[in-house]
Design a protein around this motif. Sequence first.
Motif, PDB file in Angstrom:
ATOM      1  N   ASP A   1       0.685  -1.320  -0.119  1.00  0.00           N
ATOM      2  CA  ASP A   1      -0.525  -0.173   0.014  1.00  0.00           C
ATOM      3  C   ASP A   1       1.133   1.429   0.321  1.00  0.00           C
ATOM      4  O   ASP A   1       0.891   1.908  -0.670  1.00  0.00           O
ATOM      5  CB  ASP A   1      -1.261  -0.177   1.036  1.00  0.00           C
TER       6      ASP A   1
ATOM      7  N   ARG B   1      -8.043   0.997  -1.489  1.00  0.00           N
ATOM      8  CA  ARG B   1      -7.045   1.520  -1.421  1.00  0.00           C
ATOM      9  C   ARG B   1      -7.947   2.166   0.376  1.00  0.00           C
ATOM     10  O   ARG B   1      -7.312   1.709   1.212  1.00  0.00           O
ATOM     11  CB  ARG B   1      -6.029   1.940  -1.649  1.00  0.00           C
ATOM     12  N   LYS B   2      -8.285   3.492   0.123  1.00  0.00           N
ATOM     13  CA  LYS B   2      -8.848   4.590   1.021  1.00  0.00           C
ATOM     14  C   LYS B   2      -9.816   3.300   1.915  1.00  0.00           C
ATOM     15  O   LYS B   2      -9.394   3.760   3.558  1.00  0.00           O
ATOM     16  CB  LYS B   2      -8.897   5.595   0.627  1.00  0.00           C
TER      17      LYS B   2
ATOM     18  N   ARG C   1      -7.644   0.799   4.093  1.00  0.00           N
ATOM     19  CA  ARG C   1      -7.076   1.434   5.106  1.00  0.00           C
ATOM     20  C   ARG C   1      -7.503   1.748   6.640  1.00  0.00           C
ATOM     21  O   ARG C   1      -7.510   1.354   7.486  1.00  0.00           O
ATOM     22  CB  ARG C   1      -6.108   2.707   4.447  1.00  0.00           C
ATOM     23  N   GLU C   2      -9.089   2.191   6.054  1.00  0.00           N
ATOM     24  CA  GLU C   2     -10.273   1.973   6.885  1.00  0.00           C
ATOM     25  C   GLU C   2     -10.181   1.138   7.473  1.00  0.00           C
ATOM     26  O   GLU C   2     -10.909   1.416   9.008  1.00  0.00           O
ATOM     27  CB  GLU C   2     -10.753   3.413   6.038  1.00  0.00           C
TER      28      GLU C   2
ATOM     29  N   GLN D   1      -8.826  -1.376   8.479  1.00  0.00           N
ATOM     30  CA  GLN D   1      -7.440  -2.157   9.109  1.00  0.00           C
ATOM     31  C   GLN D   1      -7.542  -0.978  10.606  1.00  0.00           C
ATOM     32  O   GLN D   1      -7.638  -1.750  10.943  1.00  0.00           O
ATOM     33  CB  GLN D   1      -6.388  -2.094   8.396  1.00  0.00           C
TER      34      GLN D   1
END
Length: 185
Positions: free
Chosen positions: A147, A171-172, A175-176, A178
């Motif tokens: 990432d 991807r955003k 990430r949120e 995770q």
Amino acid sequence: MADRPDAARRADLQLDQPSGTRSFAQFLRFNPDAIGHYAELIARFLGTGRYLAIQTIIVIVWIIINVAWVALRFDPYPFILLNLAFSTQAAYAAPLILLAQNRQADRDKVQAEEDRARAAQTRADTEYLARELASLRVAIGELATRDFIRGELDRLVPPDDEAAARRKKERKRRREQQAREAAAD
């Protein structure tokens, strides 16, 4: 070959020298482990319901014989012989039970020392694995993740199509997600 043991025995018997005197203590040499083993067997038997039932039956028969049958009366009413038998039994049972308890305490002490050693080894192994895991986490934390590399590439090359924008949004979102999972842990 068969003559050798006899010859060895004859060599041990030196008839020209007087045999040593034997003290009374030499005749009383006993193996303490064997005595302790038998003491434990007796102590275990004395602590069973079977023993109590047998003893109760013997006492009842003893009293019936000495009270009811005049011809078989060998221990009249105060039952002095029965009391002597119980006293003798108690005099032997108490030291045997104490000997069995001492042997059990010795075994418990050895077992506790082994448990302590095993716990210390387990603790040392756990601490070693924790240090190794921490060093792996540090090493992985310093590596560039997928990432991170994609983010850097996206920053260098501006997205010019819809697919790049969707990848960036995905991807955003990951990430949120995770971050939420990490916060939940």
